[in-house]
Design a protein around this motif. Structure first.
Motif, PDB file in Angstrom:
ATOM      1  N   PRO A  93       4.442  32.451  31.853  1.00 23.85           N
ATOM      2  CA  PRO A  93       4.764  32.219  33.266  1.00 23.85           C
ATOM      3  C   PRO A  93       6.245  31.888  33.500  1.00 23.85           C
ATOM      4  CG  PRO A  93       2.765  31.036  32.662  1.00 23.85           C
ATOM      5  CD  PRO A  93       3.302  31.626  31.394  1.00 23.85           C
ATOM      6  N   ARG A 104       8.807  27.846  40.366  1.00 26.42           N
ATOM      7  CA  ARG A 104       7.512  27.807  39.694  1.00 26.42           C
ATOM      8  C   ARG A 104       6.375  27.686  40.710  1.00 26.42           C
ATOM      9  NH1 ARG A 104       7.037  27.649  34.042  1.00 26.42           N
ATOM     10  NH2 ARG A 104       4.784  27.438  34.047  1.00 26.42           N
ATOM     11  N   SER A 105       6.623  26.938  41.812  1.00 24.66           N
ATOM     12  CA  SER A 105       5.557  26.769  42.818  1.00 24.66           C
ATOM     13  C   SER A 105       5.234  28.104  43.504  1.00 24.66           C
ATOM     14  CB  SER A 105       5.958  25.721  43.850  1.00 24.66           C
ATOM     15  OG  SER A 105       7.210  26.016  44.395  1.00 24.66           O
ATOM     16  N   THR A 106       6.257  28.956  43.710  1.00 22.74           N
ATOM     17  CA  THR A 106       6.015  30.288  44.301  1.00 22.74           C
ATOM     18  C   THR A 106       5.142  31.097  43.353  1.00 22.74           C
ATOM     19  OG1 THR A 106       8.243  30.221  45.233  1.00 22.74           O
ATOM     20  CG2 THR A 106       7.131  32.332  45.298  1.00 22.74           C
ATOM     21  N   GLU A 108       3.123  30.053  40.956  1.00 20.81           N
ATOM     22  CA  GLU A 108       1.771  29.514  40.820  1.00 20.81           C
ATOM     23  C   GLU A 108       0.913  29.800  42.049  1.00 20.81           C
ATOM     24  OE1 GLU A 108       0.257  28.357  38.200  1.00 20.81           O
ATOM     25  OE2 GLU A 108       2.055  28.501  36.951  1.00 20.81           O
ATOM     26  N   TRP A 109       1.535  29.756  43.227  1.00 19.27           N
ATOM     27  CA  TRP A 109       0.775  30.038  44.455  1.00 19.27           C
ATOM     28  C   TRP A 109       0.231  31.474  44.435  1.00 19.27           C
ATOM     29  CZ3 TRP A 109       0.709  33.220  48.789  1.00 19.27           C
ATOM     30  CH2 TRP A 109      -0.124  32.789  49.813  1.00 19.27           C
ATOM     31  N   HIS A 110       1.087  32.425  44.048  1.00 20.28           N
ATOM     32  CA  HIS A 110       0.643  33.825  43.987  1.00 20.28           C
ATOM     33  C   HIS A 110      -0.335  34.027  42.827  1.00 20.28           C
ATOM     34  CE1 HIS A 110       3.075  35.596  47.165  1.00 20.28           C
ATOM     35  NE2 HIS A 110       4.046  34.787  46.791  1.00 20.28           N
ATOM     36  N   ASP A 112      -2.477  31.890  41.575  1.00 19.91           N
ATOM     37  CA  ASP A 112      -3.802  31.380  41.935  1.00 19.91           C
ATOM     38  C   ASP A 112      -4.651  32.491  42.549  1.00 19.91           C
ATOM     39  OD1 ASP A 112      -3.293  28.865  41.044  1.00 19.91           O
ATOM     40  OD2 ASP A 112      -2.915  27.974  43.013  1.00 19.91           O
ATOM     41  N   LYS A 122      -5.144  34.808  32.800  1.00 18.40           N
ATOM     42  CA  LYS A 122      -4.393  33.818  32.023  1.00 18.40           C
ATOM     43  C   LYS A 122      -5.114  33.656  30.693  1.00 18.40           C
ATOM     44  CE  LYS A 122      -2.279  30.739  35.446  1.00 18.40           C
ATOM     45  NZ  LYS A 122      -2.309  29.425  36.078  1.00 18.40           N
ATOM     46  N   VAL A 130       0.175  29.615  27.362  1.00 21.33           N
ATOM     47  CA  VAL A 130      -0.465  30.447  28.391  1.00 21.33           C
ATOM     48  C   VAL A 130       0.294  31.761  28.525  1.00 21.33           C
ATOM     49  CG1 VAL A 130      -0.988  30.644  30.855  1.00 21.33           C
ATOM     50  CG2 VAL A 130      -1.377  28.485  29.678  1.00 21.33           C
ATOM     51  N   ASP A 164      10.538  27.308  48.872  1.00 15.99           N
ATOM     52  CA  ASP A 164      10.103  26.806  47.560  1.00 15.99           C
ATOM     53  C   ASP A 164      11.300  26.536  46.657  1.00 15.99           C
ATOM     54  OD1 ASP A 164       7.477  26.898  48.289  1.00 15.99           O
ATOM     55  OD2 ASP A 164       7.025  28.790  47.301  1.00 15.99           O
ATOM     56  N   GLN A 170      12.951  19.944  39.547  1.00 20.07           N
ATOM     57  CA  GLN A 170      13.124  20.230  38.116  1.00 20.07           C
ATOM     58  C   GLN A 170      13.609  19.010  37.371  1.00 20.07           C
ATOM     59  OE1 GLN A 170      15.575  23.701  37.777  1.00 20.07           O
ATOM     60  NE2 GLN A 170      13.785  25.029  37.676  1.00 20.07           N
TER      61      GLN A 170
ATOM     62  N   ARG B  39       0.371  27.470  52.799  1.00 17.61           N
ATOM     63  CA  ARG B  39       0.655  26.500  51.741  1.00 17.61           C
ATOM     64  C   ARG B  39      -0.029  25.154  51.947  1.00 17.61           C
ATOM     65  NH1 ARG B  39       4.529  28.294  48.249  1.00 17.61           N
ATOM     66  NH2 ARG B  39       4.760  30.529  48.580  1.00 17.61           N
ATOM     67  N   TYR B  44       6.017  21.410  53.671  1.00 13.72           N
ATOM     68  CA  TYR B  44       6.008  22.509  54.649  1.00 13.72           C
ATOM     69  C   TYR B  44       5.785  21.985  56.067  1.00 13.72           C
ATOM     70  CZ  TYR B  44       6.642  26.643  51.789  1.00 13.72           C
ATOM     71  OH  TYR B  44       7.201  27.619  51.006  1.00 13.72           O
ATOM     72  N   ARG B  97      10.039  16.270  45.456  1.00 15.62           N
ATOM     73  CA  ARG B  97      10.238  15.666  44.134  1.00 15.62           C
ATOM     74  C   ARG B  97       9.133  14.694  43.786  1.00 15.62           C
ATOM     75  NH1 ARG B  97      14.528  16.453  40.957  1.00 15.62           N
ATOM     76  NH2 ARG B  97      14.227  14.754  39.506  1.00 15.62           N
ATOM     77  N   ASN B 101       2.070  17.997  42.180  1.00 12.06           N
ATOM     78  CA  ASN B 101       1.643  19.377  42.364  1.00 12.06           C
ATOM     79  C   ASN B 101       0.895  19.809  41.109  1.00 12.06           C
ATOM     80  OD1 ASN B 101       1.305  22.030  42.902  1.00 12.06           O
ATOM     81  ND2 ASN B 101       3.400  22.398  43.615  1.00 12.06           N
ATOM     82  N   SER B 103      -1.048  22.215  40.200  1.00  8.75           N
ATOM     83  CA  SER B 103      -1.095  23.597  39.716  1.00  8.75           C
ATOM     84  C   SER B 103       0.135  23.950  38.873  1.00  8.75           C
ATOM     85  CB  SER B 103      -1.242  24.575  40.886  1.00  8.75           C
ATOM     86  OG  SER B 103      -0.085  24.540  41.673  1.00  8.75           O
ATOM     87  N   VAL B 104       1.285  23.301  39.148  1.00  6.13           N
ATOM     88  CA  VAL B 104       2.498  23.607  38.407  1.00  6.13           C
ATOM     89  C   VAL B 104       2.372  23.140  36.958  1.00  6.13           C
ATOM     90  CG1 VAL B 104       4.984  23.172  38.243  1.00  6.13           C
ATOM     91  CG2 VAL B 104       3.950  23.542  40.457  1.00  6.13           C
ATOM     92  N   ALA B 107       0.053  25.447  33.845  1.00  3.59           N
ATOM     93  CA  ALA B 107       0.434  26.553  32.976  1.00  3.59           C
ATOM     94  C   ALA B 107       1.490  26.127  31.953  1.00  3.59           C
ATOM     95  CB  ALA B 107       0.956  27.704  33.799  1.00  3.59           C
TER      96      ALA B 107
END
Lengths: 170, 107
Positions: A93, A104-106, A108-110, A112, A122, A130, A164, A170, B39, B44, B97, B101, B103-104, B107
């Protein structure tokens, strides 16, 4: 068959997964008329309509459920870009996000949605990392060629990419 | 309304500038609201509200130009909206920050 209905049928064949509003704009036909003709086409088995994520899309009848869902997902530019990086070989990923220069959030959203619809899988490699791979690369490549998106969809996709990135932690 | 600080040419160009700002911020609000539906995250919400503040600012400017809003309150209101936009953007960035999250991390 009525000439207007022929035009709608031909347009759906050329643009599988088209939205109601796109159909209206492209063919310059009123919403009531489109509604009427779509119902007739559906009853006669010449078109299929299906709703994904709050939008109704229209398809030629031979498209299977997996193809319809995939096509709706690939209308999103970034989803198409993600899929395109995986044609060559499965990737990590992080590698995909770096290559496309997206947060990374963009990604992961797609992912999903792509994983949920069995477009991307995956799996873990020998090192336990992964890896992303395409479930059906040949079919996905064909669908990616057919997918087109409206100006609004492209703007929306790019808006979320920028936001995003702005918010990326980070 | 007192527009004496503006020259005549500035006065004539103002409506066009306001309309451009209004249409532009309107497009941004529609994009932001649609993105928010997709989202459904706190940052957002804040970004959408910041863009709504920008849209309201353009509306107030246009109303003031045609005398529906008096000059002084309109200035105060617009600066208030600037402060709101800035605060919302700063908190959206701060939230990004701190908000977890899950889901991040997966992976």
């Amino acid at each position: 068959m009525n000439e207007t209905r022929q035009r709608i049928r031909r347009y759906i064949r050329l643009h599988p997964g088209v939205h109601f509003s796109c159909l209206q704009r492209a063919l310059d036909i009123g919403p009531g008329q489109i509604q009427h003709h779509i119902e007739r086409l559906a009853n006669e088995g010449d078109a299929v309509s299906e709703e994904f994520y709050g939008q109704t899309h229209f398809y030629p009848p031979e498209y299977e459920p997996w193809e319809r869902r995939t096509l709706a997902l690939l209308r999103r530019e970034t989803a198409g870009d993600i899929v395109a990086t995986l044609f060559e070989k499965p990737r990590r990923p992080g590698e995909v996000a770096d290559q496309l220069d997206i947060a990374r959030s963009t990604l992961e959203w797609h992912l999903d949605r792509l994983v949920e619809s069995n477009v991307v899988q995956k799996e873990r490699n020998k090192q336990g990392q992964v890896m992303l791979r395409l479930a059906q690369p040949v079919e996905t490549a064909q669908l990616l060629r057919q997918a087109d998106s409206s100006l609004f969809e492209r703007l929306l996709d790019r808006f979320t990419r920028i936001v995003d990135r702005l918010l990326e932690s980070q | 309304m007192d527009f004496s600080i503006l020259s005549l040419s500035e006065f004539h160009v103002l409506p066009s500038v306001l309309v451009v700002a209004l249409v532009g911020s309107g497009v941004l609000v529609v994009l932001a609201v649609t993105a928010l539906f997709q989202r459904q995250s706190q940052p957002y919400i804040l970004i959408t509200l910041a863009l709504v503040a920008l849209l309201i600012r353009s509306f107030v400017g246009l109303f003031a130009l045609y005398g529906y809003v008096p000059a002084l309150p309109h200035h105060v209101f617009e600066h208030f909206m600037d402060a709101a936009t800035v605060s919302l953007l700063v908190s959206a960035i701060y939230q990004a920050r701190t908000a977890p999250n899950p889901s991040v991390n997966q992976a």
